[in-house]
Design an enzyme around this catalytic site. Sequence first.
Site: not given
Ligand code: IFM
Length: 469
Positions: A173, A371
């Site tokens: 990210e 994710e």
């Molecule tokens: O916890 C975070 C993660 O570190 C990166 N993506 C989003 C998740 C939830 O906010």
Amino acid sequence: MTTDDFRESGLRFPEGFTFGSATAAYQIEGAVAEDGRGPSIWDAFSHTPGKVLNGDTGDVADDFYHRVDEDLDLIKSLGLGAYRLSIAWPRIIPAGTGEVNEAGLKFYERVIDGLIARDIEPVVTLYHWDLPQPLQDRGGWTVRETGYAFAEYARVVGERLGDRVGVWTTLNEPWCAAYLGYASGEHAPGIRDEEAALKAVHHLNLAHGLAVSALREVVTKPDAKYSVTNNLASVYAADPQNPEDVDAKRQIEALRNRAFTDPQLRGFYPQDLIEDTRHITDWSFVRDGDLELIHQPIDLVGINYYNTDTVRRGAEHSTEGTPFPGATRVEWVDQPGPFTEMGWNIAPQGLYDLLVATHEAYPEYDLVITENGAAFADEVVVEGGEKRVHDPLRIDFLQRHFVAAHRAIRAGVPLTGYFVWSLMDNFEWAFGYSKRFGLVYVDYETQERIAKDSARWYAKLAGSGIIPE
Ligand code: IFM
């Protein structure tokens, strides 16, 4: 966006589809001052009063550093085929450049070997936001030297673990690292400077390309795959018939998505992004040859997805202090619920649309959901002497998002895996420990782990490949 509740069970994923879960070093490890680890920007940020809710820090987190075997057994007990972890740069090269910390390499060697011994595929992310503080002191992601330092760190890790790690992800990210870190200041290093944020975008992209090249030189595992993970936004125009709203959507897609995917996957910055942000920067930090360095061949594109955005054309306003430098005439429209504890709208259609759109734009890449998950207010109950966490909302969330992923596969998207965020409750950045994303509940007083009902539900899916009731 069409409405569809996506509630379906009994759908079977293709043979070989990867079911995994994900975590990140600073969110779970703790042990921030042990065995030679240096300070990171998140240590500094979380220890600055007022930056993280309740003054929480990652000093102890889930104490994973001391509970590796127990936690790897936990992953095994869920029957997951893969585990996505991140490596803490400050454990490997504590000052960011220079001396390598053998104890750090040994720690991750132990984690990776432990996964392999349990027949769980390690998927390694090199940067999940824990930049060594000494590099921040020299400019952090606003300077290109940080990209070169990152490549050096990637080489060191690749040399040690490159004979056994099969999937490498450079960045997690970069949108958050650049815009939350340098434009809105909600994340470490807490800077609010729009031009700095765009410099960070470029140097993160540069770091990605340089790291892929460095890894390719040293990794010896013959079938190793290289990737990057972006949190791409699923953006809609409030009125798709209104060209002004459609243009607002274009602007946000350029900033959020194409600022990363176009250089990484195509070798150019979108011209519209450059025009939209002219009043902030002339982009002269992009040097000749940089785009060739960024645009390296990779095998997989990771997508992190949580919710959707709807935008429309708004009045002129300053974007200072927001994570959208340059988006001056864009207004966000409230999304319909239901919402998770983060206040994010639950929209499986957004995942489907994002997968299809990304495949259409970059058809030659396999995609992975690196994710997806949800925070809810979980509570422990004792039933028949056993501790349980009933989390029907999370099960419902996961079921509908897995259905969306399945539909995308049926629509022709080459989606090869899905990693639920997160394996266990952990340090949720500026929200500290107040938001629980885990499949496994963590009692932060005792460090006890309690598998939630969603963990049992996910274990059934991972074991059978079929979406359960
Ligand atoms: O916890 C975070 C993660 O570190 C990166 N993506 C989003 C998740 C939830 O906010």
